[in-house]
Design a protein around this motif. Structure first.
Motif, PDB file in Angstrom:
ATOM      1  N   HIS A 154     198.024  86.626 123.459  1.00  0.00           N
ATOM      2  CA  HIS A 154     198.608  86.844 122.314  1.00  0.00           C
ATOM      3  C   HIS A 154     199.190  86.722 120.943  1.00  0.00           C
ATOM      4  O   HIS A 154     198.142  85.748 120.926  1.00  0.00           O
ATOM      5  CB  HIS A 154     200.266  86.188 122.703  1.00  0.00           C
ATOM      6  N   ILE A 155     199.350  87.471 120.522  1.00  0.00           N
ATOM      7  CA  ILE A 155     199.025  87.361 118.489  1.00  0.00           C
ATOM      8  C   ILE A 155     199.772  86.022 118.756  1.00  0.00           C
ATOM      9  O   ILE A 155     200.683  86.616 119.330  1.00  0.00           O
ATOM     10  CB  ILE A 155     199.636  87.983 118.083  1.00  0.00           C
ATOM     11  N   LYS A 156     199.798  84.730 117.722  1.00  0.00           N
ATOM     12  CA  LYS A 156     200.852  84.037 117.379  1.00  0.00           C
ATOM     13  C   LYS A 156     200.858  83.961 116.310  1.00  0.00           C
ATOM     14  O   LYS A 156     200.090  83.494 115.291  1.00  0.00           O
ATOM     15  CB  LYS A 156     200.608  82.484 118.103  1.00  0.00           C
ATOM     16  N   GLY A 157     202.189  83.824 115.500  1.00  0.00           N
ATOM     17  CA  GLY A 157     202.170  83.464 114.264  1.00  0.00           C
ATOM     18  C   GLY A 157     202.461  84.470 113.924  1.00  0.00           C
ATOM     19  O   GLY A 157     201.487  85.489 113.801  1.00  0.00           O
ATOM     20  N   SER A 158     202.767  84.572 111.922  1.00  0.00           N
ATOM     21  CA  SER A 158     202.154  85.723 110.924  1.00  0.00           C
ATOM     22  C   SER A 158     200.788  85.907 110.243  1.00  0.00           C
ATOM     23  O   SER A 158     200.447  86.347 110.440  1.00  0.00           O
ATOM     24  CB  SER A 158     203.314  85.596 110.028  1.00  0.00           C
ATOM     25  N   GLU A 159     200.429  84.336 110.756  1.00  0.00           N
ATOM     26  CA  GLU A 159     198.803  84.278 110.386  1.00  0.00           C
ATOM     27  C   GLU A 159     198.043  85.107 111.620  1.00  0.00           C
ATOM     28  O   GLU A 159     197.163  86.220 111.110  1.00  0.00           O
ATOM     29  CB  GLU A 159     198.510  82.939 110.082  1.00  0.00           C
ATOM     30  N   ASP A 160     197.881  84.966 112.440  1.00  0.00           N
ATOM     31  CA  ASP A 160     197.486  85.666 113.132  1.00  0.00           C
ATOM     32  C   ASP A 160     197.283  87.444 112.805  1.00  0.00           C
ATOM     33  O   ASP A 160     196.758  88.607 113.414  1.00  0.00           O
ATOM     34  CB  ASP A 160     198.060  85.784 114.957  1.00  0.00           C
ATOM     35  N   LEU A 161     199.245  88.048 113.318  1.00  0.00           N
ATOM     36  CA  LEU A 161     199.528  89.293 112.490  1.00  0.00           C
ATOM     37  C   LEU A 161     198.502  89.582 111.564  1.00  0.00           C
ATOM     38  O   LEU A 161     198.366  90.708 112.005  1.00  0.00           O
ATOM     39  CB  LEU A 161     200.247  89.343 112.892  1.00  0.00           C
ATOM     40  N   THR A 162     198.547  89.032 110.268  1.00  0.00           N
ATOM     41  CA  THR A 162     197.801  89.523 109.175  1.00  0.00           C
ATOM     42  C   THR A 162     196.816  89.563 109.581  1.00  0.00           C
ATOM     43  O   THR A 162     196.039  90.647 109.406  1.00  0.00           O
ATOM     44  CB  THR A 162     198.523  88.501 108.322  1.00  0.00           C
ATOM     45  N   ASN A 163     195.984  89.304 110.608  1.00  0.00           N
ATOM     46  CA  ASN A 163     194.305  88.991 110.858  1.00  0.00           C
ATOM     47  C   ASN A 163     194.286  89.877 111.352  1.00  0.00           C
ATOM     48  O   ASN A 163     192.879  90.652 110.936  1.00  0.00           O
ATOM     49  CB  ASN A 163     193.666  87.101 110.843  1.00  0.00           C
ATOM     50  N   ARG A 164     194.786  90.241 112.519  1.00  0.00           N
ATOM     51  CA  ARG A 164     194.795  91.612 113.070  1.00  0.00           C
ATOM     52  C   ARG A 164     194.997  92.778 112.591  1.00  0.00           C
ATOM     53  O   ARG A 164     194.041  93.651 112.631  1.00  0.00           O
ATOM     54  CB  ARG A 164     195.994  91.100 114.719  1.00  0.00           C
ATOM     55  N   VAL A 165     195.953  92.842 111.908  1.00  0.00           N
ATOM     56  CA  VAL A 165     195.633  94.013 111.103  1.00  0.00           C
ATOM     57  C   VAL A 165     194.580  93.988 110.024  1.00  0.00           C
ATOM     58  O   VAL A 165     194.453  95.358 109.735  1.00  0.00           O
ATOM     59  CB  VAL A 165     197.823  94.049 110.008  1.00  0.00           C
ATOM     60  N   ALA A 166     194.178  93.279 109.338  1.00  0.00           N
ATOM     61  CA  ALA A 166     192.785  93.673 108.308  1.00  0.00           C
ATOM     62  C   ALA A 166     191.823  94.001 109.043  1.00  0.00           C
ATOM     63  O   ALA A 166     191.342  94.559 108.664  1.00  0.00           O
ATOM     64  CB  ALA A 166     192.881  92.333 107.545  1.00  0.00           C
ATOM     65  N   VAL A 167     191.821  93.582 110.465  1.00  0.00           N
ATOM     66  CA  VAL A 167     190.674  93.569 111.171  1.00  0.00           C
ATOM     67  C   VAL A 167     191.001  95.254 111.760  1.00  0.00           C
ATOM     68  O   VAL A 167     189.931  96.000 111.688  1.00  0.00           O
ATOM     69  CB  VAL A 167     190.780  92.701 113.023  1.00  0.00           C
ATOM     70  N   HIS A 168     192.174  95.443 111.546  1.00  0.00           N
ATOM     71  CA  HIS A 168     192.555  96.723 112.335  1.00  0.00           C
ATOM     72  C   HIS A 168     191.974  98.006 111.510  1.00  0.00           C
ATOM     73  O   HIS A 168     191.474  98.985 111.534  1.00  0.00           O
ATOM     74  CB  HIS A 168     193.598  96.564 113.028  1.00  0.00           C
ATOM     75  N   ARG A 169     192.467  97.759 110.195  1.00  0.00           N
ATOM     76  CA  ARG A 169     192.226  98.427 109.026  1.00  0.00           C
ATOM     77  C   ARG A 169     190.606  98.594 108.604  1.00  0.00           C
ATOM     78  O   ARG A 169     190.152  99.404 108.640  1.00  0.00           O
ATOM     79  CB  ARG A 169     193.058  97.729 107.847  1.00  0.00           C
ATOM     80  N   ALA A 170     189.810  97.255 108.891  1.00  0.00           N
ATOM     81  CA  ALA A 170     188.374  97.321 108.631  1.00  0.00           C
ATOM     82  C   ALA A 170     187.815  97.977 109.366  1.00  0.00           C
ATOM     83  O   ALA A 170     187.177  99.137 109.316  1.00  0.00           O
ATOM     84  CB  ALA A 170     188.158  95.886 108.490  1.00  0.00           C
ATOM     85  N   ALA A 171     188.238  97.987 110.955  1.00  0.00           N
ATOM     86  CA  ALA A 171     187.589  99.186 111.297  1.00  0.00           C
ATOM     87  C   ALA A 171     188.236 100.757 111.740  1.00  0.00           C
ATOM     88  O   ALA A 171     186.979 101.416 112.381  1.00  0.00           O
ATOM     89  CB  ALA A 171     188.158  98.360 112.826  1.00  0.00           C
ATOM     90  N   PHE A 172     188.994 101.259 111.347  1.00  0.00           N
ATOM     91  CA  PHE A 172     190.160 102.161 111.599  1.00  0.00           C
ATOM     92  C   PHE A 172     190.524 102.798 110.223  1.00  0.00           C
ATOM     93  O   PHE A 172     190.506 104.349 110.241  1.00  0.00           O
ATOM     94  CB  PHE A 172     190.496 102.271 112.859  1.00  0.00           C
ATOM     95  N   ASP A 173     190.680 102.602 109.492  1.00  0.00           N
ATOM     96  CA  ASP A 173     190.819 102.859 107.946  1.00  0.00           C
ATOM     97  C   ASP A 173     190.274 103.984 107.646  1.00  0.00           C
ATOM     98  O   ASP A 173     189.472 102.640 106.728  1.00  0.00           O
ATOM     99  CB  ASP A 173     192.040 102.203 107.020  1.00  0.00           C
ATOM    100  N   LYS A 174     189.761 104.884 107.538  1.00  0.00           N
ATOM    101  CA  LYS A 174     189.168 105.582 106.730  1.00  0.00           C
ATOM    102  C   LYS A 174     188.834 106.313 105.669  1.00  0.00           C
ATOM    103  O   LYS A 174     188.197 106.832 105.415  1.00  0.00           O
ATOM    104  CB  LYS A 174     188.143 106.175 107.859  1.00  0.00           C
TER     105      LYS A 174
END
Length: 175
Positions: A154-174
Motif C-alpha cells: 500500500h502507499i504509505k504517507g504523503s511522500e509515497d503518494l507524491t512519488n506515485r503521482v509523479a510516476v503516473h504523470r510521467a507514464a500517462f500524462d501526454k
C-alpha cells in the motif's frame, strides 16, 4: 485528555459496560441498541472462542468497544465525542486478526468511525456501502512474479503518494 484504558471482555458485567455506552449514544443514531448486544452475545453461546472483545474506558467510563468475529469482521461503537479512540479500536482489530480481508459494518452517521477506517485504508464495498473492507497486500499472491528488489504494498504517507503521482504523470500524462 488522558489515554484510554483497554480492557478485555470477561463477563456479563462487561456486557453491561458495552450497553452503557450504547445507551449513552443512542440518540445519535448508533448502529446497535442495548438489546442487540445481549441478543448477539447470548444467541451464540459456545462460540466465545471465535470472538475477541474489548472495551476502551476513560476515567472509568466506556467510550468505545470492539467485538471481532473471526476470522476478520469487526462490530464496534465509538463515542463521537472521542473520535481519536476509533484509531485505537482499528489498531487493536489489525493486531488481533490474522486474515488478509477485514470487514467493518458502519452507518453513514458514524463519520468519526468512517474517517478513521478510511485513514487505515478501508474502503466501502460497492455492493454494500455500509461495509468497509480492507485487503492486505502483504499476504496476497500476485499473478506475476515481481523483479528482485520490488515489493507490492500500500502507499504509505504523503511522500509515497507524491512519488506515485509523479510516476503516473510521467507514464500517462501526454499533454
Amino acid at each position: 485528555m488522558s489515554k484510554p484504558v483497554i480492557r478485555t471482555y470477561k463477563d456479563s458485567n462487561d456486557l453491561k459496560r458495552m450497553q452503557k455506552l450504547t445507551q449513552a449514544i443512542w440518540p445519535l443514531e448508533p448502529n446497535y441498541h442495548i438489546g442487540d448486544l445481549a441478543w448477539q452475545r447470548y444467541r451464540h453461546t459456545g462460540r466465545e472462542d471465535d470472538w475477541d472483545t474489548a472495551i476502551w474506558e476513560l476515567d472509568g467510563n466506556p467510550v468505545a468497544w470492539g467485538w471481532i468475529q473471526k476470522p476478520g469482521e469487526l462490530i464496534c461503537q465509538v463515542h463521537p465525542d472521542f473520535p481519536e479512540v476509533a484509531r485505537d479500536v482499528i489498531d487493536w482489530f489489525n493486531k488481533i486478526t490474522k486474515t488478509n480481508e477485514q470487514k467493518v459494518l458502519v452507518l453513514e452517521t458514524e463519520s468519526h468511525l468512517i474517517s478513521a477506517l478510511e485513514d487505515s485504508l478501508f474502503t466501502p464495498l460497492a455492493e454494500n456501502p455500509e461495509v468497509l473492507t480492507k485487503i492486505s497486500l502483504d499476504s496476497c499472491s500476485f499473478p506475476v512474479q515481481l523483479p528482485d528488489k520490488f515489493k507490492g504494498r500500500h502507499i504509505k504517507g504523503s511522500e509515497d503518494l507524491t512519488n506515485r503521482v509523479a510516476v503516473h504523470r510521467a507514464a500517462f500524462d501526454k499533454t
